[in-house]
Scaffold this motif. Structure first.
Motif, PDB file in Angstrom:
ATOM      1  N   ASN A  34       0.819  -1.210   0.000  1.00 16.23           N
ATOM      2  CA  ASN A  34       0.000   0.000   0.000  1.00 16.23           C
ATOM      3  C   ASN A  34       0.856   1.264   0.000  1.00 16.23           C
ATOM      4  O   ASN A  34       0.546   2.229  -0.695  1.00 16.23           O
ATOM      5  CB  ASN A  34      -0.951  -0.009   1.196  1.00 16.23           C
ATOM      6  N   HIS A  38       1.051   4.025  -3.116  1.00 16.22           N
ATOM      7  CA  HIS A  38       0.623   5.398  -2.871  1.00 16.22           C
ATOM      8  C   HIS A  38       1.773   6.397  -3.031  1.00 16.22           C
ATOM      9  O   HIS A  38       1.596   7.583  -2.790  1.00 16.22           O
ATOM     10  CB  HIS A  38       0.033   5.538  -1.459  1.00 16.22           C
ATOM     11  N   HIS A  67      -3.402   0.857  -8.450  1.00 12.88           N
ATOM     12  CA  HIS A  67      -4.020   1.466  -7.289  1.00 12.88           C
ATOM     13  C   HIS A  67      -4.791   2.737  -7.622  1.00 12.88           C
ATOM     14  O   HIS A  67      -5.815   3.020  -6.999  1.00 12.88           O
ATOM     15  CB  HIS A  67      -2.929   1.750  -6.259  1.00 12.88           C
ATOM     16  N   HIS A  71      -8.661   3.047  -6.590  1.00  7.76           N
ATOM     17  CA  HIS A  71      -9.228   4.104  -5.754  1.00  7.76           C
ATOM     18  C   HIS A  71     -10.229   4.963  -6.523  1.00  7.76           C
ATOM     19  O   HIS A  71     -11.155   5.502  -5.936  1.00  7.76           O
ATOM     20  CB  HIS A  71      -8.119   4.997  -5.184  1.00  7.76           C
TER      21      HIS A  71
HETATM   22 ZN   LIG Z   1      -4.734   2.610  -1.342  1.00 11.83          ZN
END
Ligand SMILES: [Zn+2]
Length: 111
Positions: A34, A38, A67, A71
Motif C-alpha cells: 500500500n 501510494h 491502485h 481508488h
Molecule cells: Zn490505497
C-alpha cells in the motif's frame, strides 16, 4: 509442530520463527504494498489522489499495483482495466466465476 516433529527444532524457536516472525513479515509486506502504491507511479485516472499505478507492485502483489484505478473505481472487482495482465487476483476471481463461486462482479464501462 512440523519443525519440532520432523527436524527436532525447539518448540519456542519454531513458534517464534514460523509463527511470530512469519506474521510480522507478512504484515510488513502487506503495508509495503500500500505504501509503494501510494508513493511511486503515475495517476492516469485521478491525478488528485495519492494512489498510483505501479507495474512492479502489480507484479509482486498479484495485481494490487493498479491502485489509482482501484481508488478511482473501487466497485470494479478487477481493480484494473487490463484484465489478466499482471493481475492474478482477477484471473482467480474469473476462474471462481467460471465455477459459479463468484457472480454479479461489477466493472467499469469502457467509456
Ligand atoms: Zn490505497
Amino acid at each position: 509442530m512440523i519443525p519440532v516433529w520432523f527436524w527436532r527444532e525447539r518448540v519456542w524457536f519454531a513458534f517464534l520463527t514460523n509463527g511470530i516472525l512469519r506474521y510480522v513479515v507478512t504484515l510488513h509486506f502487506t503495508w509495503l504494498v500500500n505504501s509503494a502504491a501510494h508513493y511511486w507511479g503515475n495517476r492516469p485516472y485521478n491525478r488528485f489522489m495519492n494512489a498510483r499505478e505501479n507495474k512492479h507492485v502489480a507484479f509482486w502483489a498479484l495485481g494490487e499495483g493498479f491502485h489509482n484505478y482501484h481508488h478511482t473505481f473501487p466497485y470494479d472487482y478487477s481493480t484494473s482495466e487490463y484484465g489478466w495482465k499482471l493481475n492474478i487476483s482477477t484471473m482467480f476471481i474469473d476462474f471462481m466465476a467460471m465455477l459459479g463461486q463468484a457472480y454479479d462482479m461489477k466493472t467499469v464501462s469502457a467509456e
